[in-house]
Each structure stands twice: as C-alpha cells, then as structure tokens.
Design a protein around this motif. Structure first.
Motif: not given
Length: 95
Positions: A90-95
C-alpha cells in the motif's frame, strides 16, 4: 558551474528520478507508528527508491500538518495517509 533551465514538469521529473524522498511518520511513537515505519522501510527497499524516513513524535510538529489521527504518513511534505496501518504494498502505491 553550469546553470540548467527547468520548468515545473522537468523539475518534478528530475527530483523524482535523482533525489531522495522525504518520508515522515507522524505520531506518538506507539506500536501502530512503528509498524507503519517498518512498512515504509520495506516499501522503500522493495521499490529501490532513495528516501529518508523520519519519525516525528513532537506534538507541535505534528500539529503543523493538521492531521486528525495518527499514524500519519507524509511524503515530500504532503499528507498522504492518516490513521491507517499500511502494508508495504500500500505504501508503494503512494510514491
């Protein structure tokens, strides 16, 4: 010294490609905050991006971001998530 003229688009591209992201976890240092920090570190490693991850536990600093719940995730001074324990995916989608 060489001067390079850039516009907003090329600046944003160069910044994304060449510089480190500044990622902050806002919160009191609870288990949820630490879990989010671990997810962020895993996401950064998996994605192979350059980033500095910082825990912000000072209430006055947290108040500057006007978040209503913690942990909060800030990427390059933009609040992108509040009150959630995100996975590395989920964090990677925010980069």
């Amino acid at each position: 010294m060489q001067v390079i003229n850039v516009n907003k688009t090329s600046f944003d591209y160069m910044r994304k490609e060449k510089e480190e992201m500044i990622i902050k976890v806002l919160g009191p240092g609870c288990n949820k905050c630490k879990s989010l920090e671990e997810s962020i570190n895993a996401a950064v490693k998996e994605a192979g991006v350059a980033a500095v991850v910082e825990m912000v536990e000072d209430n006055k600093e947290i108040e500057k971001y006007k978040v209503k719940s913690t942990p909060a995730l800030v990427i390059d001074e933009k609040v992108v998530s509040t009150g959630k324990q995100l996975t590395a995916q989920e964090v990677k989608t925010l980069f």
